[in-house]
Design a protein around this motif. Structure first.
Motif: not given
Length: 221
Positions: A101-102, A156-161, A137-144
């Motif tokens: 996730g850089n 992946i939490e830092p990607i969630l915003p 994975a972050a997108c799936d947390v938000v969308a699904k």
């Protein structure tokens, strides 16, 4: 631990120019370094056959001292090797920190601080890529409302915003990848007085970019 504490004290007290011990830093400016990366990627895309390396000669030339001219925060994805996609650069040229996730955690922040303040690297590139698994994975947390085992969810939490902000975009995963890289690049100066000082002095530039897995092109954001 004593040596580590001493190194920390030196980093806190010394001027960046004095930190480049055992050899001179690169003479390239931030803009020169960025131009080198752009030219190298163009070469990688148009003539990948000429991106060959004389590793033995390069290894000998940098054995005693390194002076990398660009720092890359890249994803750990095996399809995104920075030294290759920026034109076949060899040892001693790029200072690279990689994780899924850089992202910039404490270890990565310390790494890029070392590259900029100690080694004199004038450029930091936060390099995302298309079809990133960590971003998906972050997108799936938000969308699904997906969940992941072990430390993956925490990672992946830092990607969630970014995933929340990009929700509804036509190309959701890649839009999130771009936004996450831009947010990471924007946060770096606020996260580090060493980095912000170099940026304010015009000695360091920070940019975000995304690599296209299919075309091989790096686009700056």
């Amino acid at each position: 631990m004593g040596a580590g504490a001493l190194a920390g004290a030196v980093l806190a007290a010394a001027a960046p120019a004095a930190l480049a011990a055992e050899g001179a830093p690169t003479s390239l400016s931030s803009d020169d370094a960025l131009a080198q990366l752009k030219a190298g990627n163009a070469r990688y895309v148009s003539h990948p056959d000429i991106c060959a390396l004389d590793i033995a000669q390069q290894r000998e030339s940098v054995a005693a001292h390194q002076a990398p001219w660009a720092t890359i925060i890249a994803c750990a994805d095996s399809r995104v090797p920075p030294e290759l996609i920026f034109g076949g650069h060899g040892v001693g040229e790029l200072f690279v920190a990689r994780n899924a996730g850089n992202l910039v955690d404490t270890a990565t922040l310390g790494t890029v601080e070392y590259g900029a303040a100690v080694l004199g690297s004038p450029l930091i590139v936060v390099l995302a890529h298309t079809a990133c698994g960590a971003v998906k994975a972050a997108c799936d947390v938000v969308a699904k409302n997906a969940t992941y085992p072990g430390a993956i969810g925490t990672m992946i939490e830092p990607i969630l915003p970014a995933a929340l902000a990009a929700r509804g975009a036509d190309d959701y995963v890649n839009a999130t990848a771009k936004l996450s890289a831009q947010r990471t690049a924007a946060r770096l100066p606020a996260s580090s007085t060493l980095i912000s000082g170099l940026v304010n002095d015009g000695k360091l530039k920070i940019v975000a970019a995304i690599y296209d897995l299919k075309s091989g092109v790096v686009t700056y954001l």
